[in-house]
Motif scaffolding. Structure first.
Motif, PDB file in Angstrom:
ATOM      1  N   THR A  55      86.042  23.362 -26.663  1.00 51.96           N
ATOM      2  CA  THR A  55      86.262  23.930 -25.445  1.00 51.96           C
ATOM      3  C   THR A  55      84.729  24.794 -25.186  1.00 51.96           C
ATOM      4  N   PHE A  56      84.449  25.321 -26.160  1.00 53.72           N
ATOM      5  CA  PHE A  56      82.869  26.171 -26.147  1.00 53.72           C
ATOM      6  C   PHE A  56      81.806  25.061 -25.926  1.00 53.72           C
ATOM      7  N   LEU A  57      81.811  23.865 -26.423  1.00 53.01           N
ATOM      8  CA  LEU A  57      80.758  22.885 -26.305  1.00 53.01           C
ATOM      9  C   LEU A  57      81.001  22.347 -24.862  1.00 53.01           C
ATOM     10  N   ASP A  58      82.299  22.303 -24.326  1.00 58.61           N
ATOM     11  CA  ASP A  58      82.424  21.569 -23.024  1.00 58.61           C
ATOM     12  C   ASP A  58      81.679  22.424 -21.901  1.00 58.61           C
ATOM     13  N   LYS A  59      81.894  23.840 -22.118  1.00 62.91           N
ATOM     14  CA  LYS A  59      81.556  24.790 -21.309  1.00 62.91           C
ATOM     15  C   LYS A  59      79.978  24.916 -21.260  1.00 62.91           C
ATOM     16  N   LEU A  60      79.532  24.751 -22.394  1.00 63.75           N
ATOM     17  CA  LEU A  60      77.900  24.614 -22.419  1.00 63.75           C
ATOM     18  C   LEU A  60      77.439  23.364 -21.770  1.00 63.75           C
ATOM     19  N   ALA A  61      77.977  22.315 -21.899  1.00 60.39           N
ATOM     20  CA  ALA A  61      77.818  21.136 -21.088  1.00 60.39           C
ATOM     21  C   ALA A  61      77.800  21.309 -19.713  1.00 60.39           C
ATOM     22  N   GLU A  62      78.688  21.974 -19.089  1.00 59.39           N
ATOM     23  CA  GLU A  62      78.998  22.302 -17.731  1.00 59.39           C
ATOM     24  C   GLU A  62      77.586  23.185 -17.371  1.00 59.39           C
ATOM     25  N   LYS A  63      77.339  23.891 -18.025  1.00 54.83           N
ATOM     26  CA  LYS A  63      76.228  25.197 -17.717  1.00 54.83           C
ATOM     27  C   LYS A  63      75.119  24.424 -17.867  1.00 54.83           C
ATOM     28  N   TYR A  64      74.453  23.533 -18.969  1.00 51.14           N
ATOM     29  CA  TYR A  64      73.300  23.192 -19.217  1.00 51.14           C
ATOM     30  C   TYR A  64      73.160  21.624 -19.149  1.00 51.14           C
ATOM     31  N   GLY A  65      74.080  21.005 -18.763  1.00 47.92           N
ATOM     32  CA  GLY A  65      74.179  19.535 -18.451  1.00 47.92           C
ATOM     33  C   GLY A  65      74.514  18.698 -19.661  1.00 47.92           C
ATOM     34  N   PRO A  66      74.442  17.440 -19.710  1.00 47.14           N
ATOM     35  CA  PRO A  66      74.881  16.635 -20.787  1.00 47.14           C
ATOM     36  C   PRO A  66      74.316  16.480 -21.983  1.00 47.14           C
ATOM     37  N   VAL A  67      72.969  17.117 -22.159  1.00 43.53           N
ATOM     38  CA  VAL A  67      71.916  17.131 -23.230  1.00 43.53           C
ATOM     39  C   VAL A  67      71.561  18.722 -23.329  1.00 43.53           C
ATOM     40  N   TYR A  68      71.794  19.451 -24.271  1.00 46.68           N
ATOM     41  CA  TYR A  68      71.633  20.565 -24.526  1.00 46.68           C
ATOM     42  C   TYR A  68      70.908  21.101 -25.937  1.00 46.68           C
TER      43      TYR A  68
END
Length: 122
Positions: A55-68
């Protein structure tokens, strides 16, 4: 004698500050994908939710895009999130990933019991 102690402590503090500044700013010299700001030495480890990391990684992907980019300690990790991004990276541009080394942590955790073995460079 007290002035000498104060001077020594001040000098040590300045050297430690310069060391942390050098280590922390070193990661930002390259052109990297966006990501959360890491702490010196610890990286983003204090931000990780170890109980629900997906879930944490999903939230980062929502915020920064699919490559972060995230940092685990001082180790930089470029995360690819989602089927389309993984397909493009590993299939469409797979030649760039063929000769990558296996990270030492994978060798330690898997102890050679993985069915996915790194390709040998010829």
């Amino acid at each position: 004698m007290e002035l000498w102690t104060f001077t020594t402590l001040a000098l040590v503090a300045v050297v430690v500050f310069l060391f942390f500044h050098l280590v922390w700013s070193k990661g930002y010299q390259a052109r990297l994908p966006p990501g959360p700001t890491p702490l010196p030495i610890l990286g983003n480890m204090l931000q990780l939710d170890s109980k629900n990391i997906l879930t944490f990684l999903d939230k980062l992907a929502e915020k920064y895009g699919p490559v972060y980019t995230i940092y685990v300690g001082s180790q930089r990790i470029i995360m690819l999130h989602g089927y389309a991004v993984l397909k493009e990276a590993l299939i469409d541009q797979g030649d760039g990933f063929v000769h990558r080394k296996t990270p030492p942590i994978f060798k330690t955790v898997l102890k050679g019991n993985s069915r996915f073995q790194p390709l040998k460079a010829t």
